[in-house]
Design a protein around this motif. Structure first.
Motif, PDB file in Angstrom:
ATOM      1  N   GLY A  30      17.187  -1.411   0.341  1.00  0.00           N
ATOM      2  CA  GLY A  30      16.450  -0.841   1.693  1.00  0.00           C
ATOM      3  C   GLY A  30      17.149  -1.299   2.940  1.00  0.00           C
ATOM      4  O   GLY A  30      18.402  -0.924   3.246  1.00  0.00           O
ATOM      5  N   LEU A  35      18.279  -8.570   0.183  1.00  0.00           N
ATOM      6  CA  LEU A  35      19.153  -8.521  -1.176  1.00  0.00           C
ATOM      7  C   LEU A  35      20.645  -8.860  -0.559  1.00  0.00           C
ATOM      8  O   LEU A  35      21.168  -9.710  -1.370  1.00  0.00           O
ATOM      9  CB  LEU A  35      19.062  -6.940  -1.420  1.00  0.00           C
ATOM     10  CG  LEU A  35      19.828  -6.849  -2.473  1.00  0.00           C
ATOM     11  CD1 LEU A  35      19.549  -7.664  -3.681  1.00  0.00           C
ATOM     12  CD2 LEU A  35      19.633  -5.195  -3.046  1.00  0.00           C
ATOM     13  N   THR A 108      12.349  -2.861   5.462  1.00  0.00           N
ATOM     14  CA  THR A 108      11.596  -1.633   5.041  1.00  0.00           C
ATOM     15  C   THR A 108      10.251  -2.248   4.415  1.00  0.00           C
ATOM     16  O   THR A 108      10.074  -3.448   4.015  1.00  0.00           O
ATOM     17  CB  THR A 108      11.998  -0.935   4.168  1.00  0.00           C
ATOM     18  OG1 THR A 108      12.509  -1.639   2.711  1.00  0.00           O
ATOM     19  CG2 THR A 108      13.390  -0.264   4.681  1.00  0.00           C
ATOM     20  N   GLY A 110       8.880  -1.494   1.389  1.00  0.00           N
ATOM     21  CA  GLY A 110       8.985  -1.795  -0.055  1.00  0.00           C
ATOM     22  C   GLY A 110       9.752  -2.891  -0.188  1.00  0.00           C
ATOM     23  O   GLY A 110       9.624  -3.706  -0.776  1.00  0.00           O
ATOM     24  N   GLY A 111      10.947  -3.304   0.845  1.00  0.00           N
ATOM     25  CA  GLY A 111      11.769  -4.377   0.557  1.00  0.00           C
ATOM     26  C   GLY A 111      10.954  -5.565   0.929  1.00  0.00           C
ATOM     27  O   GLY A 111      11.127  -6.555   0.505  1.00  0.00           O
ATOM     28  N   LEU A 114       8.830  -6.738  -1.751  1.00  0.00           N
ATOM     29  CA  LEU A 114       9.390  -7.233  -2.784  1.00  0.00           C
ATOM     30  C   LEU A 114      10.563  -8.477  -2.721  1.00  0.00           C
ATOM     31  O   LEU A 114      11.335  -9.225  -3.266  1.00  0.00           O
ATOM     32  CB  LEU A 114      10.369  -6.158  -3.229  1.00  0.00           C
ATOM     33  CG  LEU A 114       9.289  -5.052  -4.039  1.00  0.00           C
ATOM     34  CD1 LEU A 114      10.530  -3.944  -4.497  1.00  0.00           C
ATOM     35  CD2 LEU A 114       8.980  -5.722  -5.555  1.00  0.00           C
ATOM     36  N   LEU A 211      10.891   2.611  -8.501  1.00  0.00           N
ATOM     37  CA  LEU A 211      11.024   2.380  -7.095  1.00  0.00           C
ATOM     38  C   LEU A 211       9.418   2.614  -6.413  1.00  0.00           C
ATOM     39  O   LEU A 211       8.669   2.874  -7.010  1.00  0.00           O
ATOM     40  CB  LEU A 211      11.702   3.530  -6.613  1.00  0.00           C
ATOM     41  CG  LEU A 211      13.045   3.481  -6.755  1.00  0.00           C
ATOM     42  CD1 LEU A 211      13.823   5.322  -6.072  1.00  0.00           C
ATOM     43  CD2 LEU A 211      13.896   2.551  -5.882  1.00  0.00           C
ATOM     44  N   LYS A 230      -0.785 -17.065  12.015  1.00  0.00           N
ATOM     45  CA  LYS A 230       0.230 -17.702  11.201  1.00  0.00           C
ATOM     46  C   LYS A 230       0.536 -18.970  11.969  1.00  0.00           C
ATOM     47  O   LYS A 230       0.965 -19.140  13.110  1.00  0.00           O
ATOM     48  CB  LYS A 230       1.567 -16.678  11.146  1.00  0.00           C
ATOM     49  CG  LYS A 230       2.713 -17.137  10.709  1.00  0.00           C
ATOM     50  CD  LYS A 230       3.784 -16.322  10.483  1.00  0.00           C
ATOM     51  CE  LYS A 230       5.139 -16.819   9.994  1.00  0.00           C
ATOM     52  NZ  LYS A 230       6.281 -15.714   9.815  1.00  0.00           N
TER      53      LYS A 230
ATOM     54  N   LEU B 148      24.006  -8.775   7.710  1.00  0.00           N
ATOM     55  CA  LEU B 148      23.168  -8.304   6.653  1.00  0.00           C
ATOM     56  C   LEU B 148      23.116  -6.813   6.241  1.00  0.00           C
ATOM     57  O   LEU B 148      22.133  -6.343   5.552  1.00  0.00           O
ATOM     58  CB  LEU B 148      21.756  -8.877   7.057  1.00  0.00           C
ATOM     59  CG  LEU B 148      21.500 -10.296   6.946  1.00  0.00           C
ATOM     60  CD1 LEU B 148      20.148 -10.619   6.756  1.00  0.00           C
ATOM     61  CD2 LEU B 148      22.303 -10.951   5.572  1.00  0.00           C
TER      62      LEU B 148
HETATM   63  C1  LIG Z   1      16.131 -15.471   8.897  1.00  0.00           C
HETATM   64  C2  LIG Z   1      15.003 -14.585   8.253  1.00  0.00           C
HETATM   65  C3  LIG Z   1      13.743 -14.765   8.633  1.00  0.00           C
HETATM   66  C4  LIG Z   1      12.698 -14.147   7.967  1.00  0.00           C
HETATM   67  N1  LIG Z   1      11.568 -14.412   8.340  1.00  0.00           N
HETATM   68  C5  LIG Z   1      10.588 -13.724   7.924  1.00  0.00           C
HETATM   69  C6  LIG Z   1       9.245 -14.004   8.010  1.00  0.00           C
HETATM   70  O1  LIG Z   1       8.588 -15.012   8.897  1.00  0.00           O
HETATM   71  N2  LIG Z   1       8.279 -13.321   7.385  1.00  0.00           N
HETATM   72  C7  LIG Z   1       8.344 -12.347   6.367  1.00  0.00           C
HETATM   73  O2  LIG Z   1       7.363 -11.878   6.154  1.00  0.00           O
HETATM   74  N3  LIG Z   1       9.581 -12.211   6.221  1.00  0.00           N
HETATM   75  C8  LIG Z   1      10.707 -12.898   6.791  1.00  0.00           C
HETATM   76  N4  LIG Z   1      11.766 -12.530   6.490  1.00  0.00           N
HETATM   77  C9  LIG Z   1      11.954 -11.631   5.518  1.00  0.00           C
HETATM   78  C10 LIG Z   1      12.313 -10.091   5.728  1.00  0.00           C
HETATM   79  O3  LIG Z   1      11.177  -9.689   6.054  1.00  0.00           O
HETATM   80  C11 LIG Z   1      12.715  -9.459   4.371  1.00  0.00           C
HETATM   81  O4  LIG Z   1      14.138  -9.713   4.202  1.00  0.00           O
HETATM   82  C12 LIG Z   1      12.614  -7.940   4.639  1.00  0.00           C
HETATM   83  O5  LIG Z   1      11.251  -7.530   4.768  1.00  0.00           O
HETATM   84  C13 LIG Z   1      13.138  -7.318   3.256  1.00  0.00           C
HETATM   85  O6  LIG Z   1      13.020  -5.861   3.363  1.00  0.00           O
HETATM   86  P1  LIG Z   1      14.468  -4.993   3.082  1.00  0.00           P
HETATM   87  O7  LIG Z   1      14.083  -3.521   3.396  1.00  0.00           O
HETATM   88  O8  LIG Z   1      15.437  -5.472   4.085  1.00  0.00           O
HETATM   89  O9  LIG Z   1      14.738  -5.515   1.563  1.00  0.00           O
HETATM   90  P2  LIG Z   1      16.197  -5.201   0.809  1.00  0.00           P
HETATM   91  O10 LIG Z   1      16.882  -6.544   1.117  1.00  0.00           O
HETATM   92  O11 LIG Z   1      16.527  -4.056   0.959  1.00  0.00           O
HETATM   93  O12 LIG Z   1      15.342  -5.435  -0.656  1.00  0.00           O
HETATM   94  C14 LIG Z   1      14.858  -6.512  -1.214  1.00  0.00           C
HETATM   95  C15 LIG Z   1      14.404  -6.314  -2.599  1.00  0.00           C
HETATM   96  O13 LIG Z   1      13.493  -4.984  -2.896  1.00  0.00           O
HETATM   97  C16 LIG Z   1      14.306  -4.167  -3.709  1.00  0.00           C
HETATM   98  N5  LIG Z   1      13.668  -2.751  -3.076  1.00  0.00           N
HETATM   99  C17 LIG Z   1      14.014  -2.621  -1.649  1.00  0.00           C
HETATM  100  N6  LIG Z   1      13.133  -1.325  -1.671  1.00  0.00           N
HETATM  101  C18 LIG Z   1      12.681  -1.262  -2.594  1.00  0.00           C
HETATM  102  C19 LIG Z   1      11.898   0.121  -2.976  1.00  0.00           C
HETATM  103  N7  LIG Z   1      11.585   0.914  -2.340  1.00  0.00           N
HETATM  104  N8  LIG Z   1      11.486   0.295  -4.521  1.00  0.00           N
HETATM  105  C20 LIG Z   1      11.840  -0.889  -5.444  1.00  0.00           C
HETATM  106  N9  LIG Z   1      12.611  -1.898  -4.986  1.00  0.00           N
HETATM  107  C21 LIG Z   1      13.020  -1.992  -3.697  1.00  0.00           C
HETATM  108  C22 LIG Z   1      15.456  -4.610  -3.547  1.00  0.00           C
HETATM  109  O14 LIG Z   1      16.327  -3.995  -4.755  1.00  0.00           O
HETATM  110  C23 LIG Z   1      15.411  -5.998  -3.440  1.00  0.00           C
HETATM  111  O15 LIG Z   1      15.523  -6.791  -4.702  1.00  0.00           O
HETATM  112  C24 LIG Z   1      12.977 -13.020   7.008  1.00  0.00           C
HETATM  113  C25 LIG Z   1      14.245 -12.701   6.601  1.00  0.00           C
HETATM  114  C26 LIG Z   1      15.521 -13.381   7.179  1.00  0.00           C
HETATM  115  C27 LIG Z   1      16.786 -13.198   6.880  1.00  0.00           C
END
Ligand SMILES: Cc1cc2nc3c(=O)[nH]c(=O)nc-3n(C[C@H](O)[C@H](O)[C@H](O)COP(=O)(O)OP(=O)(O)OC[C@H]3O[C@@H](n4cnc5c(N)ncnc54)[C@H](O)[C@@H]3O)c2cc1C
Ligand code: SF4
Ligand code: FES
Ligand code: FES
Lengths: 328, 241
Positions: A30, A35, A108, A110-111, A114, A211, A230, B148
């Protein structure tokens, strides 16, 4: 990062087929903020990335007074959506308390649900970790476990779930909509994440190749009185030491209904039926907020460095209940 | 890359805008600040490596803010790429209003594609793990961490880097404002700060200094130039380009 293949999917069916063809070594991507991070440090090593950003899952729709939120809605867009701000302030507050503006623009729904734990031993492949490598042991158990969970832990794993958004979704009775090779199904949010038990590597009920397509929220009676608080080591851009999402419905001064979930202290987003029971039918005052907080933390099992979290979570909950009730 | 988990705990160390508890005041870096503002990096590997590892990596490591990724010290040719090379794929990226054709492996991040393949070294690599904001660019007008996301995922999107802000010799108002308020010391974090501030100006936030600190929390400055950055952002926000 290790070599990968990449393909972009344009509809859910195509994405599912591509994932099904490589069930063992593919992963959907996502926002990539979790990831790609974990691929760089070799904690996750998929050989094929299926880019799902082209799927038509980025909309927020009003459905029967509630909301249907596509899995590809960005965290910042969800937080700033007028209906979320108006009816589910706890969700908006939880999203805005997470990560940084840059990350929220990518992350996102979903991400976020997860995302993996930030346990430092999980993230360091030179360390033992039952979640990353089942049977290898747990570096945190007798190690530096200040950030770790006190609720829902097992003898195999004490990692905290790091998501802020998920704490709000737990309090709001969300439903997760899933699509897979066997068709579509729905999972109540409270059943979506698993306790570590003896299989900490299994974190959710999502099966390989499935998904998340949507999350839905029921119509909320709590709009006016739902809050997220928080507590962390610095004022912003840090994961929760303890957090709480609450929603209450008042009848005069009496609490008619309540939802309570905790973050930072649980191995999964932690809904507390005990705290809710302690609140419903009682006057909205400090005595009963304290009783609810005691009930929520009753089963806490602190380790060497995280005992402070028990009291911190209690106080966080009392404080946010007072905020929600308009008493603070 | 055996890092101690104790050092790797980014969550439990103080830093960033919203705390501003430790405003260190080392002497001004000579020249690096100019580089950050005008993005006239000459691409000399020695200087980039010095700034990248010795200053940012070293200092942030010392303060416990960041863990240094193994590749920060690695070869400048293929940062972060391990194992035998894989067949590159052809990509088209829309950067600063121009289309660029390049060939990179799917695992190449947008940040590495900008810096290593296109010579756009204004965007900096600090942590490479989404923690410091030095790599911030705009995608479709929204600020994101270019470390990222994969370059292959950003095809068809309008990308703006620090190199694309100035109009000819005329600096962007946010660049002007950073200059006017001395919003930098070594200058390493400055391109990311400026790009983040430009993205921030378009977001629905309040106008208070507290909002600015929170809104800029994804950008970490190891020099502690925060008070001047807050002033620069406050001033620069009103003058959207
Ligand atoms: C420095 C830093 C600080 C952060 N601080 C916080 C915080 O304070 N609080 C907090 O809540 N989060 C925090 N995060 C985390 C951040 O919120 C998550 O990285 C983000 O929400 C993940 O979403 P993404 O879409 O980028 O996921 P991705 O990296 O794209 O995916 C994450 C996982 O989900 C799977 N996936 C994604 N979408 C789907 C789908 N639709 N169906 C099935 N599988 C799926 C992927 O295969 C992977 O395994 C932080 C991250 C970083 C790097
Ligand atoms: S707490 Fe869980 S994630 Fe952390 S090292 Fe132990 S098993 Fe691994
Ligand atoms: S290089 Fe630090 S956030 Fe991208
Ligand atoms: S890191 Fe040196 S000016 Fe910010």
């Amino acid at each position: 990062m290790r070599p990968i293949d990449y393909t972009a999917a344009h509809d859910v069916k195509g994405a599912l087929q591509t994932l099904a063809a490589r069930p063992l070594d593919s992963a959907p991507i996502g926002g990539g903020t979790n990831l790609v991070d974990l691929m760089k440090i070799h904690v996750q090593n998929p050989a094929l990335l299926v880019d799902i950003n082209g799927l038509p899952l980025a909309e927020i729709q009003e459905v029967e007074g509630g909301l249907r939120i596509g899995a590809l809605v960005r965290n910042s867009d969800l937080a700033n959506h007028p209906l979320v701000r108006e009816r589910y302030p706890v969700l908006s507050e939880a999203l805005l308390a997470g990560a940084s503006p840059q990350l929220r623009n990518m992350a996102t729904v979903g991400g976020n649900i997860l995302q993996r734990t930030r346990c430092a031993y999980f993230r360091d492949i030179s360390q033992p970790c039952n979640k990353r490598e089942p049977g290898s042991g747990c570096g945190a158990m007798e190690g530096f476990n200040r950030m770790h969970a006190v609720l829902g832990t097992s003898a195999q794993c004490i990692a905290a779930n790091p998501s802020d958004m998920s704490v709000a979704l737990a309090a709001l009775d969300a439903t997760v909509h899933v699509s897979g090779p066997q068709g579509e199904r729905t999972v109540a949010f409270g059943d979506f994440h698993l306790l570590p038990g003896s299989t900490p590597e299994r974190e959710t009920v999502l099966r390989p190749g499935e998904l998340i397509t949507h999350v839905s929220l029921p119509a909320s009676r709590f709009a006016a009185r739902s809050r997220y608080l928080k507590v962390r080591d610095r004022a912003s851009y840090a994961f929760a030491l303890a957090s709480a999402a609450v929603a209450i419905e008042l009848d005069g001064k009496t609490i008619k209904d309540a939802r309570v979930a905790l973050g930072g202290v649980g191995t999964k987003p932690w809904r507390s039926a005990e705290a809710e029971k302690a609140l419903i039918g009682q006057p909205a005052d400090e005595v009963h907020f304290k009783a609810a907080a005691a009930a929520a933390l009753k089963g806490a099992k602190p380790r060497a460095h995280n005992a402070f979290k028990v009291e911190l979570a209690r106080r966080t909950l009392v404080r946010v209940l007072a905020l929600a009730a308009g008493l603070a | 890359m055996a890092r101690s988990p104790l050092k790797g705990v980014e969550d439990s160390r103080p830093g960033g805008f919203a705390c501003m508890s430790d405003p260190k005041q080392p002497p001004h870096g000579d020249g690096a600040e100019r580089e950050a503002l005008s993005a006239l990096d000459d691409g000399k590997t020695t200087r980039r490596e010095f700034v990248g590892t010795a200053v940012v990596g070293g200092a942030l490591l010392a303060t416990g803010l960041l863990s240094l990724p193994a590749n920060a010290k690695g070869s400048a040719k293929a940062p972060g790429l391990e194992g035998p090379p894989v067949a590159p794929v052809p990509l088209r990226l829309q950067i600063n209003g121009k289309e660029h054709a390049l060939e990179v492996e799917p695992r190449v991040t947008l940040l590495d594609a900008l810096r290593e393949n296109l010579g756009l070294t204004g965007s900096k690599k600090g942590c490479d793990l989404g923690q410091c904001g030095a790599c911030t660019v705009l995608v479709e007008g929204r600020r994101v961490n270019s470390c990222l996301t994969l370059a292959v995922m950003q095809q068809g999107k309008q990308i703006t880097t620090i190199e694309g802000l100035a109009q000819g010799d005329a600096l962007h108002p946010m660049q002007q404002s950073f200059l006017a308020h001395d919003g930098f010391q070594c200058g390493y974090c400055t391109p990311g700060q400026i790009m983040s501030a430009v993205g921030f100006s378009r977001e629905p936030w309040g106008q208070t200094d507290a909002d600015i600190r929170e809104g800029m929390c994804g950008n970490i400055c190891r020099c502690g130039a925060y008070p001047h950055i807050v002033a620069a952002v406050r001033d620069g926000r009103g003058k959207k380009a």
